[in-house]
Design a protein around this motif. Structure first.
Motif, mmCIF file in Angstrom:
data_model
loop_
_atom_site.group_PDB
_atom_site.id
_atom_site.type_symbol
_atom_site.label_atom_id
_atom_site.label_comp_id
_atom_site.label_asym_id
_atom_site.label_seq_id
_atom_site.Cartn_x
_atom_site.Cartn_y
_atom_site.Cartn_z
ATOM 1 N N THR A 287 -36.626 -61.910 66.039
ATOM 2 C CA THR A 287 -35.974 -61.808 67.347
ATOM 3 C C THR A 287 -36.297 -60.488 68.036
ATOM 4 O OG1 THR A 287 -33.956 -60.838 66.428
ATOM 5 C CG2 THR A 287 -34.043 -63.257 66.598
ATOM 6 N N PHE A 288 -36.645 -59.449 67.268
ATOM 7 C CA PHE A 288 -37.021 -58.124 67.789
ATOM 8 C C PHE A 288 -35.910 -57.458 68.597
ATOM 9 C CE2 PHE A 288 -40.935 -60.490 67.187
ATOM 10 C CZ PHE A 288 -41.614 -59.641 66.339
ATOM 11 N N ARG A 289 -34.677 -57.827 68.314
ATOM 12 C CA ARG A 289 -33.571 -57.208 69.031
ATOM 13 C C ARG A 289 -33.488 -55.721 68.676
ATOM 14 N NH1 ARG A 289 -28.417 -60.850 68.207
ATOM 15 N NH2 ARG A 289 -28.706 -60.065 66.102
ATOM 16 N N THR A 290 -33.083 -54.913 69.652
ATOM 17 C CA THR A 290 -32.916 -53.474 69.470
ATOM 18 C C THR A 290 -31.470 -53.121 69.774
ATOM 19 O OG1 THR A 290 -35.209 -52.985 70.059
ATOM 20 C CG2 THR A 290 -33.618 -51.189 70.286
ATOM 21 N N LEU A 291 -30.866 -52.356 68.881
ATOM 22 C CA LEU A 291 -29.484 -51.957 69.018
ATOM 23 C C LEU A 291 -29.421 -50.531 69.542
ATOM 24 C CD1 LEU A 291 -26.630 -53.011 68.360
ATOM 25 C CD2 LEU A 291 -26.879 -51.959 66.109
ATOM 26 N N TYR A 292 -28.652 -50.315 70.607
ATOM 27 C CA TYR A 292 -28.390 -48.953 71.068
ATOM 28 C C TYR A 292 -27.081 -48.505 70.447
ATOM 29 C CZ TYR A 292 -26.941 -44.947 73.736
ATOM 30 O OH TYR A 292 -26.497 -43.690 74.077
ATOM 31 N N VAL A 293 -27.155 -47.430 69.644
ATOM 32 C CA VAL A 293 -25.993 -46.847 68.980
ATOM 33 C C VAL A 293 -25.671 -45.542 69.704
ATOM 34 C CG1 VAL A 293 -25.050 -45.998 66.800
ATOM 35 C CG2 VAL A 293 -26.742 -47.869 66.787
ATOM 36 N N PRO A 294 -24.574 -45.505 70.474
ATOM 37 C CA PRO A 294 -24.254 -44.293 71.222
ATOM 38 C C PRO A 294 -23.741 -43.173 70.314
ATOM 39 C CG PRO A 294 -22.620 -45.992 71.673
ATOM 40 C CD PRO A 294 -23.641 -46.595 70.757
ATOM 41 N N PRO A 295 -23.734 -41.945 70.810
ATOM 42 C CA PRO A 295 -23.195 -40.824 70.033
ATOM 43 C C PRO A 295 -21.755 -41.103 69.594
ATOM 44 C CG PRO A 295 -24.290 -40.013 72.003
ATOM 45 C CD PRO A 295 -24.216 -41.513 72.136
ATOM 46 N N GLY A 296 -21.423 -40.611 68.410
ATOM 47 C CA GLY A 296 -20.060 -40.744 67.907
ATOM 48 C C GLY A 296 -19.840 -41.937 67.002
ATOM 49 N N LEU A 297 -20.883 -42.692 66.719
ATOM 50 C CA LEU A 297 -20.750 -43.839 65.839
ATOM 51 C C LEU A 297 -21.469 -43.567 64.524
ATOM 52 C CD1 LEU A 297 -21.418 -46.691 68.421
ATOM 53 C CD2 LEU A 297 -19.240 -45.745 67.719
ATOM 54 N N LEU A 298 -20.975 -44.152 63.451
ATOM 55 C CA LEU A 298 -21.655 -44.104 62.155
ATOM 56 C C LEU A 298 -22.561 -45.318 62.057
ATOM 57 C CD1 LEU A 298 -18.622 -43.287 59.813
ATOM 58 C CD2 LEU A 298 -20.303 -41.678 60.746
ATOM 59 N N HIS A 299 -23.691 -45.157 61.388
ATOM 60 C CA HIS A 299 -24.694 -46.211 61.326
ATOM 61 C C HIS A 299 -25.191 -46.382 59.896
ATOM 62 C CE1 HIS A 299 -28.969 -47.544 61.502
ATOM 63 N NE2 HIS A 299 -28.393 -48.474 62.237
ATOM 64 N N GLY A 300 -25.425 -47.616 59.511
ATOM 65 C CA GLY A 300 -26.035 -47.929 58.226
ATOM 66 C C GLY A 300 -26.555 -49.350 58.244
ATOM 67 N N PHE A 301 -27.275 -49.733 57.197
ATOM 68 C CA PHE A 301 -27.783 -51.103 57.120
ATOM 69 C C PHE A 301 -28.084 -51.474 55.678
ATOM 70 C CE2 PHE A 301 -31.562 -48.492 57.760
ATOM 71 C CZ PHE A 301 -32.429 -48.978 56.795
ATOM 72 N N GLN A 302 -28.240 -52.789 55.453
ATOM 73 C CA GLN A 302 -28.684 -53.304 54.167
ATOM 74 C C GLN A 302 -29.893 -54.185 54.390
ATOM 75 O OE1 GLN A 302 -26.105 -55.992 51.818
ATOM 76 N NE2 GLN A 302 -26.818 -54.867 49.997
ATOM 77 N N SER A 303 -30.915 -53.992 53.547
ATOM 78 C CA SER A 303 -32.133 -54.800 53.632
ATOM 79 C C SER A 303 -31.857 -56.196 53.095
ATOM 80 C CB SER A 303 -33.258 -54.140 52.822
ATOM 81 O OG SER A 303 -34.414 -54.952 52.858
#
Length: 182
Positions: free
Chosen positions: A106-122
């Motif tokens: 899908t090639f979606r891109t997520l914009y994560v604004p300042p002040g948020l925590l970010h992580g992911f799982q493969s």
């Protein structure tokens, strides 16, 4: 390319329209005009980074103190479940998280604004995650919360196959919450 709003204020999902034919596909993964129409300064994104992770690996939960850091995140290879937690005191969604599947279909891109925590799982044998970041990295501003914090209750879809020592040593959500409120 269309833009979808998420449950967390300021977090955006950019959804391109890949063109498929017998050769494969072509898609636009970033468009400064589309970003600008959403109030983002495309020229502010000064660093591109990439990570490669194997199946079940968790990276996160990371953020920045001070002015924070905005980032555009996409999966160029494979698939990940991307998790974002609102760590902005005073936000109406403080402490809430959103999960978004990012993948190479899908090639979606997520914009994560300042002040948020970010992580992911493969979610696949290998996944490559690309980040476009709007600030230089300053290790003294790093924030992290343990991926399995009981207060956040993040629903990781797979058993965790690998995680860094740094992420295992991350603090708790309650400690970060107290630090941010001080």
């Amino acid at each position: 390319m269309r833009v979808e709003r998420t449950e967390l204020d300021g977090m955006l999902l950019f959804v391109p329209e890949p063109h498929h034919d017998d050769r494969g596909l072509f898609t636009r993964t970033f468009d400064a005009a589309v970003a600008g129409a959403q109030g983002l300064d495309a020229a502010a994104f000064i660093q591109d980074s990439q990570s490669r992770s194997r199946y079940g690996t968790v990276r996160g939960m990371h953020g920045r103190s001070g002015r924070g850091e905005g980032k555009l995140v996409r999966c160029a290879r494979g698939a990940v479940l991307d998790i974002v937690v609102d760590a902005r005191p005073g936000s109406s969604t403080f402490g809430q998280h959103v999960a978004v599947r990012l993948d190479d279909e899908t090639f979606r891109t997520l914009y994560v604004p300042p002040g948020l925590l970010h992580g992911f799982q493969s979610l696949t044998a290998l996944s490559d995650v690309c980040y476009r970041i709007d600030r230089e990295h300053d290790p003294s501003e790093d924030l992290s919360v343990r991926y399995d914090d009981p207060d956040l209750k993040i629903p990781w879809p797979l058993p965790v196959a690998a995680i860094s020592d740094r992420d295992l040593a991350a603090g708790s959500w309650s400690d970060l919450r107290a630090r941010l409120s001080a």
